[in-house]
Structure formats: structure tokens, C-alpha cells
Write an enzyme that holds these catalytic residues in place. Structure first.
Site, PDB file in Angstrom:
ATOM      1  NE  ARG A 129     -14.889   5.459 -20.076  1.00 57.49           N
ATOM      2  CZ  ARG A 129     -14.391   6.552 -20.745  1.00 57.49           C
ATOM      3  NH1 ARG A 129     -13.280   6.754 -20.789  1.00 57.49           N
ATOM      4  NH2 ARG A 129     -15.324   7.260 -21.383  1.00 57.49           N
ATOM      5  CE1 TYR A 142      -9.960   8.356 -19.234  1.00 55.52           C
ATOM      6  CE2 TYR A 142      -9.442   6.575 -17.790  1.00 55.52           C
ATOM      7  CZ  TYR A 142     -10.505   7.442 -18.496  1.00 55.52           C
ATOM      8  OH  TYR A 142     -11.608   6.990 -18.399  1.00 55.52           O
ATOM      9  CB  SER A 151     -18.313   5.510 -23.785  1.00 54.10           C
ATOM     10  OG  SER A 151     -17.135   5.159 -23.488  1.00 54.10           O
ATOM     11  CD  GLN A 175     -17.742  -2.396 -22.905  1.00 56.37           C
ATOM     12  OE1 GLN A 175     -18.592  -2.642 -23.821  1.00 56.37           O
ATOM     13  NE2 GLN A 175     -16.469  -2.783 -23.169  1.00 56.37           N
ATOM     14  CG  ASP A 195     -18.383   4.644 -20.457  1.00 58.27           C
ATOM     15  OD1 ASP A 195     -18.403   5.635 -20.050  1.00 58.27           O
ATOM     16  OD2 ASP A 195     -17.390   3.859 -20.930  1.00 58.27           O
TER      17      ASP A 195
HETATM   18  P1  NAD Z   1     -10.540  11.436 -22.809  1.00 52.48           P
HETATM   19  O1  NAD Z   1     -11.971  12.072 -23.169  1.00 52.48           O
HETATM   20  O2  NAD Z   1     -10.071  11.290 -21.606  1.00 52.48           O
HETATM   21  O3  NAD Z   1      -9.488  12.231 -23.629  1.00 52.48           O
HETATM   22  C1  NAD Z   1      -9.844  12.073 -25.170  1.00 52.48           C
HETATM   23  C2  NAD Z   1      -8.394  11.725 -26.034  1.00 52.48           C
HETATM   24  O4  NAD Z   1      -7.424  12.685 -25.880  1.00 52.48           O
HETATM   25  C3  NAD Z   1      -7.654  10.519 -25.489  1.00 52.48           C
HETATM   26  O5  NAD Z   1      -7.535   9.635 -26.361  1.00 52.48           O
HETATM   27  C4  NAD Z   1      -6.247  10.962 -24.943  1.00 52.48           C
HETATM   28  O6  NAD Z   1      -5.291  10.180 -25.038  1.00 52.48           O
HETATM   29  C5  NAD Z   1      -6.277  12.323 -25.777  1.00 52.48           C
HETATM   30  N1  NAD Z   1      -5.259  13.146 -25.327  1.00 52.48           N
HETATM   31  C6  NAD Z   1      -4.892  13.750 -24.177  1.00 52.48           C
HETATM   32  N2  NAD Z   1      -3.888  14.478 -24.144  1.00 52.48           N
HETATM   33  C7  NAD Z   1      -3.469  14.717 -25.531  1.00 52.48           C
HETATM   34  C8  NAD Z   1      -2.398  15.527 -26.126  1.00 52.48           C
HETATM   35  N3  NAD Z   1      -1.622  16.260 -25.512  1.00 52.48           N
HETATM   36  N4  NAD Z   1      -2.295  15.277 -27.557  1.00 52.48           N
HETATM   37  C9  NAD Z   1      -3.256  14.573 -28.020  1.00 52.48           C
HETATM   38  N5  NAD Z   1      -4.135  13.910 -27.546  1.00 52.48           N
HETATM   39  C10 NAD Z   1      -4.301  14.023 -26.246  1.00 52.48           C
HETATM   40  O7  NAD Z   1     -10.734  10.085 -23.507  1.00 52.48           O
HETATM   41  P2  NAD Z   1     -11.640   8.873 -23.441  1.00 52.48           P
HETATM   42  O8  NAD Z   1     -12.650   9.079 -25.029  1.00 52.48           O
HETATM   43  O9  NAD Z   1     -12.778   9.123 -22.270  1.00 52.48           O
HETATM   44  O10 NAD Z   1     -11.174   7.495 -23.537  1.00 52.48           O
HETATM   45  C11 NAD Z   1      -9.971   7.378 -22.459  1.00 52.48           C
HETATM   46  C12 NAD Z   1      -9.747   5.904 -22.349  1.00 52.48           C
HETATM   47  O11 NAD Z   1     -10.718   4.819 -22.084  1.00 52.48           O
HETATM   48  C13 NAD Z   1      -9.164   5.232 -23.945  1.00 52.48           C
HETATM   49  O12 NAD Z   1      -8.177   4.374 -23.753  1.00 52.48           O
HETATM   50  C14 NAD Z   1     -10.368   4.609 -24.174  1.00 52.48           C
HETATM   51  O13 NAD Z   1     -10.289   3.360 -25.215  1.00 52.48           O
HETATM   52  C15 NAD Z   1     -10.813   4.042 -22.981  1.00 52.48           C
HETATM   53  N6  NAD Z   1     -12.144   3.588 -22.919  1.00 52.48           N
HETATM   54  C16 NAD Z   1     -12.700   2.290 -22.611  1.00 52.48           C
HETATM   55  C17 NAD Z   1     -13.934   1.988 -22.561  1.00 52.48           C
HETATM   56  C18 NAD Z   1     -14.444   0.548 -22.105  1.00 52.48           C
HETATM   57  O14 NAD Z   1     -13.519  -0.362 -21.746  1.00 52.48           O
HETATM   58  N7  NAD Z   1     -15.481   0.165 -21.839  1.00 52.48           N
HETATM   59  C19 NAD Z   1     -14.973   2.829 -22.787  1.00 52.48           C
HETATM   60  C20 NAD Z   1     -14.579   3.892 -23.454  1.00 52.48           C
HETATM   61  C21 NAD Z   1     -13.179   4.372 -23.290  1.00 52.48           C
END
Ligand code: NAD
Length: 463
Positions: free
Chosen positions: A124, A232, A135, A129, A132
Site C-alpha cells: 500500500r 494494520y 482497496s 495505489q 490496489d
Molecule cells: P482490513 O481489511 O485489513 O481490515 C478492516 C478493518 O478492520 C481495519 O480498519 C482494522 O483495523 C479493523 N479491525 C481489525 N480487527 C478489529 C477488531 N477486533 N475490532 C474492530 N476493528 C478491527 O483493512 P484495510 O481496509 O485493508 O485497511 C488496512 C490499512 O491499510 C488501513 O490503515 C488503511 O488506511 C490502509 N490503506 C492504505 C492504502 C494506501 O496507502 N494506498 C490504501 C488502502 C488502505
């Protein structure tokens, strides 16, 4: 000779998305590549063969025909072992391989000497992006989850003041505020629900509030440190989970709609809603478990089913929500892949630089072996990769370099802004094909179910 890109029909039941659209087929053709698509490829995404042909692709009758010519195979899901066996030695495969869970498929790819890239491992980082897929697909899944919830919910979401009286706004609670959760919050807000949300990552509080929802979580010391360097969620202690569960128990019984999206990469999804909490909810309330395919966030959810509990709560466990908004999901996925494939090419020829950090992170099999540290065990357990290395993958010098070691998880810092951007530009104009609205077939209650469960409905079949 021009390299050939081939795209097969998806054979996993219910997989309606495609890895190439006429738009990207034309872009590949413009780069000088030969594009082969299997006839009927776009049926699930409403793309006729003629549109691919008009974009410069050759429509071939069988998968075998496409496979034997493929220098690069594009798929949504990873190829089956049979499909891999029909590949040319050393072909490149680009797909969402679900590499943590697909040992036999990885072993088959390794056996064929394929260089397989798992799109879910693309880091990420800012440069990636545009590639991705997690996302792009999670964003649509978050949107679709709210649509599924509103369809299963027998009431309106917005407050309405009518001559016959006022309809109260629905209360929606989003658990897990990653990409899908943020889009679910934004969509539920747009539809007029009163939205609260929770996550274990402290960074999400501000994001939730910026979308006009209220953040609800135990905000103790552990919570303040509950994010990995890669952005994460960490697995929380038993003590934290108990405190959070108590808070959720109080909150959840007042909710009309709960959408759970919590995942921890490479692990089974955490249980966020237990059977007692489900039993405490009002009849007619709806839970959508987006994590159902990774083990589920909700006790009693079942993959591909709508479970209706004794107290009248519907637990929606549809698999593959992006596949229920297939035309848009395919468009975004195909563009993600096109951007990724750009890294494999130089002047229209296959020349991947395996030292590129994106390719390095996504490469799962290469040179006859499973090479990704995070999944080596999975491949080996299923079927050991042959020790004698097969021929190098792509027939270009760069591909002959030794397979790199890559981290399991993306190491990039999360770009909250990027997520907010994705949410700020929701796909609101193109309605997905409506998922059929009535679950008609009641299945007998499954054996190993929580006490609260009484009946299940099968989701409508999509064409
Ligand atoms: P994910 O699909 O891995 O998880 C979904 C959400 O579930 C996360 O926010 C996680 O914190 C939450 N979670 C896990 N255990 C939990 C619990 N016990 N109770 C409540 N919530 C819980 O997440 P994602 O959508 O893939 O995003 C992961 C990270 O990657 C985030 O920090 C996001 O901002 C980041 N991200 C970055 C980019 C980028 O830089 N291009 C793009 C997308 C996402």
C-alpha cells in the site's frame, strides 16, 4: 514476437467479475500485445464478446486455447491446478491468488515454473495505489454491504416526516473502519441512517468523525497502540476484547443495522458479535458480515446465506460482495491489473524487474518454487515445490534473477487520505444489477449453529 495476454472465464461459482474489460483490452492492444479472451468471459459483468473483439481482442472458444498461448495470464481468482498445468512453462500469472489459503494452487503454479503475482500482496505505497485491488474491491464491498442491509431491512433508512407521522432514521453501526468500513459509513450516511462506528486502530476515530459518524470504542492505553507500522490492526488482548465486547453489547441492542468488516491480514477474522449480542437485537434488524469468507466477524453467519435467527435478526453472509456489483468491480479491477502489468513490460515486451519493490512484494511463485516467505508453508504443505528449479519464469533476463524474499505484509504507512479519497468518490451513479430481492429457498437449520439461529435463506442466484 508480441507477447500474448490471455484472460479466462472465472470458474469459481458466483464469480461474476472479470480481469479485463474492453477498455483495458484496447490499452493492451495499443501496447502491441496480442489479447486473447475466452468466449463468454464478460457474461457476469454484462460485457458481450463483441465488445472485446471491437477493442482489438481475439475471442477464443476454449480456455485451453487461451492458456497454451498465454505469456501472461490474467484472472480475478487464481487459476485452478488444472488451468496452471495447461500453461506454458514459465508463464506469468497475475490474479488475486488468496495465497494464504491456496496451497495446492500455489504448488501447481510453482510446478509449472510460473511466475505468479498475488495482487493482494501489492504494497500500500503511493506508487501502487492505482494497482490496489484490495482497496478498489473493498470500497465497492462497503457500498454494497449497505445496499444489501437496506434490502434485507424492512424499514426505511432516512428519517421521513409524513402526513401520517414520522419514520425514525435507522441506526447503523459499522465495525471495522478500513476501506470497506469507511465506504459503508459514507453510504449509510448518504441514505440517511444515524451512523456509529468502531475500530481498534486509533487513527480511524478522526476518519469516522470526518464522515459525520460517531466513534464508539474503548479508548484505553492498548487501543492507543493498536496499529502496526504497516497501518494494520494488531490482534487485541483478551482483556481488551472483553471490555470492548461489554461496550458493544450495550450499543448493539439499540442498532437496526450492523455491518462488520474487521480483518487481520493472514489470520482468521476476529469475532466481533457473539450469539448473545445477536440475540439481544430487535426483530427485523440486519447484520451484514463482510468477513464471512475469512471465518466471519459474527457468530452464526454462514458463507453465501442469510441466516434468520429465532429473534428475527437477519445475518447476511453473502460471499464476494464486489461480485454483486460486478460491472463496476470489473472496471476497477481491470484497471488495477493494467497498471500492474505495466511493471512487467518494457517497450511491449515482457521484462519484469523483480527488484522493483511492488513486484517483489507480490511475487509468490517463481523459478519452480513458492518463493514468498509468508506462504512458503502453505505451498509446501499441500504439495512440495520441486527442488530442481524449473526454467526461469519470463523469458527475459530480469526474470532470471533469483527470487526475492518479500515481507508478508505490506510495509507501507497507511495513507488515510487515500482511503478518504476513495470514499469521497463513491460509485453512486451506476447502479449495480439488483441482486434479486427475495431469498426464496429456506434451508433447513444447519446442525452446528448457535442457539439463536433458526432458519437460513439462500442468496438469490445471480446471472
Ligand atoms: P482490513 O481489511 O485489513 O481490515 C478492516 C478493518 O478492520 C481495519 O480498519 C482494522 O483495523 C479493523 N479491525 C481489525 N480487527 C478489529 C477488531 N477486533 N475490532 C474492530 N476493528 C478491527 O483493512 P484495510 O481496509 O485493508 O485497511 C488496512 C490499512 O491499510 C488501513 O490503515 C488503511 O488506511 C490502509 N490503506 C492504505 C492504502 C494506501 O496507502 N494506498 C490504501 C488502502 C488502505
Amino acid at each position: 514476437m508480441a507477447a500474448t495476454i490471455a484472460v479466462l472465464k472465472e470458474r469459481l461459482a458466483g464469480e461474476t467479475r472479470v480481469a479485463i474489460t474492453p477498455e483495458t483490452a484496447k490499452k493492451y492492444a495499443d501496447l502491441g500485445l496480442t489479447v486473447l479472451v475466452e468466449a463468454g468471459l464478460g457474461d457476469g459483468s454484462s460485457i458481450p464478446d463483441a465488445d472485446y473483439a471491437a477493442a482489438g481482442a481475439k475471442v477464443v472458444k476454449t480456455a485451453a486455447e487461451a492458456l497454451k498461448a498465454a505469456d501472461i495470464l490474467l484472472k480475478v481468482r487464481g487459476p485452478s491446478p488444472q488451468e496452471s498445468a495447461a500453461l506454458k512453462k514459465g508463464a506469468i500469472v497475475v490474479a488475486s491468488l488468496d495465497a494464504y489459503n491456496n496451497g495446492p494452487a500455489l504448488a501447481a503454479l510453482a510446478k509449472q515454473g510460473a511466475s505468479a503475482f498475488a495482487m493482494e500482496f501489492v504494497p500500500r505505497i503511493t506508487r501502487a495505489q492505482v494497482m490496489d485491488v484490495l482497496s478498489s474491491q473493498a470500497n465497492l464491498a462497503g457500498y454494497r454491504a449497505v445496499i444489501e442491509a437496506s434490502q434485507a431491512y424492512g424499514k426505511a433508512l432516512p428519517m421521513m416526516m409524513t402526513a401520517a407521522g414520522t419514520i425514525a432514521a435507522a441506526k447503523a453501526f459499522i465495525m471495522g473502519v478500513g476501506v470497506a468500513g469507511l465506504q459503508a459509513i459514507a453510504t449509510a450516511r448518504r441514505l440517511g441512517a444515524v451512523v456509529t462506528a468502531t475500530d481498534v486502530r486509533p487513527a480511524t476515530k478522526e476518519q469516522v468523525e470526518s464522515l459525520g459518524a460517531k466513534f464508539t470504542a474503548v479508548e484505553d492505553e492498548e487501543f492507543k497502540n493498536a496499529q502496526t507500522a504497516g497501518g494494520y490492526a494488531k490482534e487485541m488482548s483478551k482483556e481488551y476484547q472483553a471490555k470492548q465486547a461489554a461496550l458493544v453489547s450495550e450499543h448493539i441492542k439499540k442498532q437496526d443495522i450492523v455491518i462488520t468488516t474487521a480483518l487481520i491480514p493472514g489470520r482468521k477474522a476476529p469475532i466481533l458479535v457473539n450469539a448473545a449480542q445477536v440475540a439481544s437485537m430487535k426483530p427485523g434488524s440486519v447484520i451484514v458480515d463482510l468477513a464471512v469468507e475469512q471465518g466471519g466477524n459474527v457468530e452464526g453467519s454462514r458463507v453465501g446465506e442469510v441466516v434468520v435467527t429465532k429473534n428475527g435478526v437477519s445475518i447476511v453472509g453473502y460471499a464476494n460482495l464486489p461480485g454483486r456489483i460486478a460491472a463496476d468491480a470489473s472496471n476497477l479491477y481491470a484497471r488495477n491489473l493494467f497498471a500492474f502489468v505495466g511493471l512487467l513490460l518494457k517497450d511491449g515486451a515482457i521484462a519484469p524487474d523483480l527488484e522493483d519493490e511492488i513486484l517483489k512484494a507480490a511475487l509468490v511463485t517463481h523459478g519452480g518454487a513458492v518463493v514468498h516467505d509468508g506462504v512458503k508453508g502453505a505451498g509446501a504443505a499441500a504439495k512440495p515445490a520441486p527442488k530442481a528449479a524449473a526454467k526461469p519464469a519470463a523469458a527475459k533476463p530480469a526474470a532470471a534473477k533469483p527470487a526475492p524474499k518479500t515481507p508478508v505484509k505490506p510495509a507501507a504507512k497507511p495513507a488515510a487520505k487515500a482511503v478518504a479519497k476513495a470514499v469521497a468518490k463513491p460509485a453512486v451513479k451506476t447502479p449495480a444489477k439488483p441482486a434479486a430481492t427475495k431469498a426464496t429457498v429456506a434451508k433447513p437449520a444447519p446442525k452446528a449453529k448457535p442457539a439463536a439461529q433458526t432458519a437460513t435463506k439462500t442468496p438469490p442466484k445471480k446471472k
